[in-house]
Scaffold this motif. Structure first.
Motif, PDB file in Angstrom:
ATOM      1  N   ALA A  12       0.552  -1.467  -0.025  1.00 45.15           N
ATOM      2  CA  ALA A  12      -0.472   0.139  -0.167  1.00 45.15           C
ATOM      3  C   ALA A  12       0.854   1.127  -0.291  1.00 45.15           C
ATOM      4  CB  ALA A  12      -0.829  -0.077   1.063  1.00 45.15           C
ATOM      5  N   THR A  18      -3.018   4.571  -4.125  1.00 39.86           N
ATOM      6  CA  THR A  18      -3.901   4.703  -1.992  1.00 39.86           C
ATOM      7  C   THR A  18      -3.621   5.745  -1.262  1.00 39.86           C
ATOM      8  OG1 THR A  18      -3.380   2.196  -3.020  1.00 39.86           O
ATOM      9  CG2 THR A  18      -3.558   2.682  -0.637  1.00 39.86           C
ATOM     10  N   LYS A  86      -7.496  -1.506  -0.011  1.00 44.72           N
ATOM     11  CA  LYS A  86      -7.128  -1.159  -1.372  1.00 44.72           C
ATOM     12  C   LYS A  86      -5.947  -2.504  -2.193  1.00 44.72           C
ATOM     13  CE  LYS A  86      -8.215   2.939  -0.384  1.00 44.72           C
ATOM     14  NZ  LYS A  86      -9.653   3.062  -1.276  1.00 44.72           N
TER      15      LYS A  86
END
Length: 86
Positions: A12, A18, A86
């Motif tokens: 991430a 993200t 995400k």
């Protein structure tokens, strides 16, 4: 399991989209406001530098102060979940 969470977090953190979504979220702004209320920018910088060198005592204290503030723990949980979604 912890290593799986760390790898998801690393992925991430490497995902610019993200990161932008999380940083621009209302939760991130609320966290920034909480940090500004309790600690000045120079102190936050010093805490970050100490943590990077392995001295996490001040960072842990800062996190405890956030989690003990009304809504702080839930705010951190939502931000953490933002990375996992995400």
């Amino acid at each position: 399991m912890r290593s799986n969470n760390q790898s998801r977090l690393q992925q991430a953190l490497g995902d610019k989209k993200t990161l932008e979504q999380v940083v621009n979220s209302p939760d991130a702004r609320a966290l920034a406001d909480m940090l500004k209320q309790g600690t000045d920018q120079a102190s936050l910088q010093k805490i970050a530098e100490n943590a990077a060198r392995g001295d996490t005592a001040q960072l842990q204290s800062l996190i405890r102060s956030i989690t003990s503030a009304p809504g702080g723990a839930e705010l951190l949980k939502r931000l953490g979940n933002s990375f996992g979604q995400k």
